[in-house]
Enzyme design. Sequence first.
Site, PDB file in Angstrom:
ATOM      1  N   GLY A 185       8.484  -0.504 -11.148  1.00  0.00           N
ATOM      2  CA  GLY A 185       8.406  -1.926 -10.215  1.00  0.00           C
ATOM      3  C   GLY A 185       8.367  -3.111 -11.541  1.00  0.00           C
ATOM      4  CE1 TYR A 186       8.720  -9.406 -14.303  1.00  0.00           C
ATOM      5  CE2 TYR A 186       6.394  -9.778 -12.303  1.00  0.00           C
ATOM      6  CZ  TYR A 186       7.146 -10.438 -13.168  1.00  0.00           C
ATOM      7  OH  TYR A 186       7.332 -10.944 -13.797  1.00  0.00           O
TER       8      TYR A 186
ATOM      9  CG  ASN B 185       8.591   4.780  -2.759  1.00  0.00           C
ATOM     10  OD1 ASN B 185       9.057   4.030  -3.134  1.00  0.00           O
ATOM     11  ND2 ASN B 185       8.245   4.832  -1.041  1.00  0.00           N
TER      12      ASN B 185
ATOM     13  CG  PHE C  82       1.501  -0.982 -11.589  1.00  0.00           C
ATOM     14  CD1 PHE C  82       1.383  -2.071 -11.271  1.00  0.00           C
ATOM     15  CD2 PHE C  82       1.166   0.007 -12.158  1.00  0.00           C
ATOM     16  CE1 PHE C  82       0.560  -2.624 -12.439  1.00  0.00           C
ATOM     17  CE2 PHE C  82       0.848  -0.589 -13.432  1.00  0.00           C
ATOM     18  CZ  PHE C  82       0.783  -1.667 -13.361  1.00  0.00           C
TER      19      PHE C  82
ATOM     20  CB  SER D 173      -3.616  -9.969  -5.042  1.00  0.00           C
ATOM     21  OG  SER D 173      -3.085 -11.126  -4.975  1.00  0.00           O
TER      22      SER D 173
ATOM     23  CE1 TYR E  23       0.526  -7.054  -1.132  1.00  0.00           C
ATOM     24  CE2 TYR E  23       0.213  -9.759  -1.985  1.00  0.00           C
ATOM     25  CZ  TYR E  23       0.489  -7.806  -2.404  1.00  0.00           C
ATOM     26  OH  TYR E  23      -0.119  -8.441  -3.372  1.00  0.00           O
TER      27      TYR E  23
ATOM     28  CE  LYS F  95      -1.953  -5.316  -2.966  1.00  0.00           C
ATOM     29  NZ  LYS F  95      -1.679  -4.367  -3.813  1.00  0.00           N
TER      30      LYS F  95
END
Length: 357
Positions: free
Chosen positions: A17-18, A39, A87, A131, A155, A159
């Site tokens: 990912g990023y 994945n 991540f 986050s 979301y 977290k």
Amino acid sequence: MSENFMKNKILVTGGAGYIGSHTCIALHEAGYDIVVYDNLSNSSREAINRVSTLIGETIEFVEGDIRDNELLREVFALHEFFGVIHFAGLKAVGESVVKPLLYYNNNVSGTITLLEVMSEYNVKNLVFSSSATVYGDPDTLPIEESSKRSCANPYGQSKLAVEYILEDLAVSDDSWNLISLRYFNPVGAHASGQIGEDPNDIPNNLMPYVSQVAIGKLEKLSIFGNDYSTIDGTGVRDFIHVTDLAQGHVAALDYLEQQTSSEIYSNTASPIGFLPINLGTGKGTSVLELISTFSDVSGQAIPYQFASRRAGDIASCYASSEKAKNLLGWQAELSIADMCKDTWHWQSMNPNGYTMS
Ligand code: NAD
Ligand code: UDP
């Protein structure tokens, strides 16, 4: 890093990912051996290929889901990991409101499965991607790690739920060392222009939206609110360059290694347990300030209009970065101009992201 610590092996979930792809490069440069487990639900093999090219070595990659207990066990049986950087997760706030079960299943159940397998193989060192969203609407700024936590969308709740699980785990067994890195607003791209953020759809976040306006893929930016009590009425955030963020993960791992090495560990009053740390610059930048800098460094006009506030948004959010500095010896180095320049470099070299056409 001392010779003894060279080449510890790390499992990087979500490493395609990023943030993960940038961190893989930083880990490699710092001498860590890595295995990426992803994945590809929100990333592509091309990112892994490009990271391999950038580091001059083929990355060891396993295509798999963190909810797949059997595959994870195979991977842990095959490698002797020092720890995991975790991540892997879904991150779209809006989608999480529509599909809460998907988010809790992926982010919370997935993390539980990972922790169970780690426990089985006695790998007890973890760096988790948390986050700033766990702080909700902060009472005071800059936000310290001890601030109250609350968040309103699935979301953010996922977290927060993982943080609570990690805290309970640390209480239950003090051989766990669990660092929760609370990222502020990651932006920017690798200086090579080879890897960067590649949103699937129309971006929700400010920086990728601005860069797609700059390149002409989107017509104009809507600025959500110009009546906040901030410097110019627009929202203020703590934007942090993804390369600095990647270095923050190396610093967290180095800290874990130091604290868990027997010599230092025996002199430590208490084990790490659960340790939340902010990764931000400590500086707030408004939406208008960011647009102006982007326009300057790219030489492109960024047409915008003011629109009403976005539901759930807060006025200002920026980190106290003292804890990261004091404990990890890490602080962000790159400026808003660097963030805009590198985003623009990535965007103009890859107008369609990793899809080559
Ligand atoms: P990303 O979507 O680019 O990367 C996440 C990676 O995890 C993707 O490659 C995806 O394919 C993979 N993944 C998702 N679910 C998986 C599963 N069940 N099994 C295996 N792989 C899975 O996101 P990112 O921006 O790099 O974010 C990385 C982490 O940091 C996420 O946990 C995110 O919630 C967190 N985070 C991101 C931001 C941000 O603004 N980008 C801010 C705070 C926290
Ligand atoms: N923002 C905006 N237009 C957009 C996207 C974002 O005005 O198209 C604003 C948003 O209201 C907030 C800031 O930019 O004040 C950062 O938003 P982003 O979604 O990037 O981060 P977050 O709100 O999650 O911190």
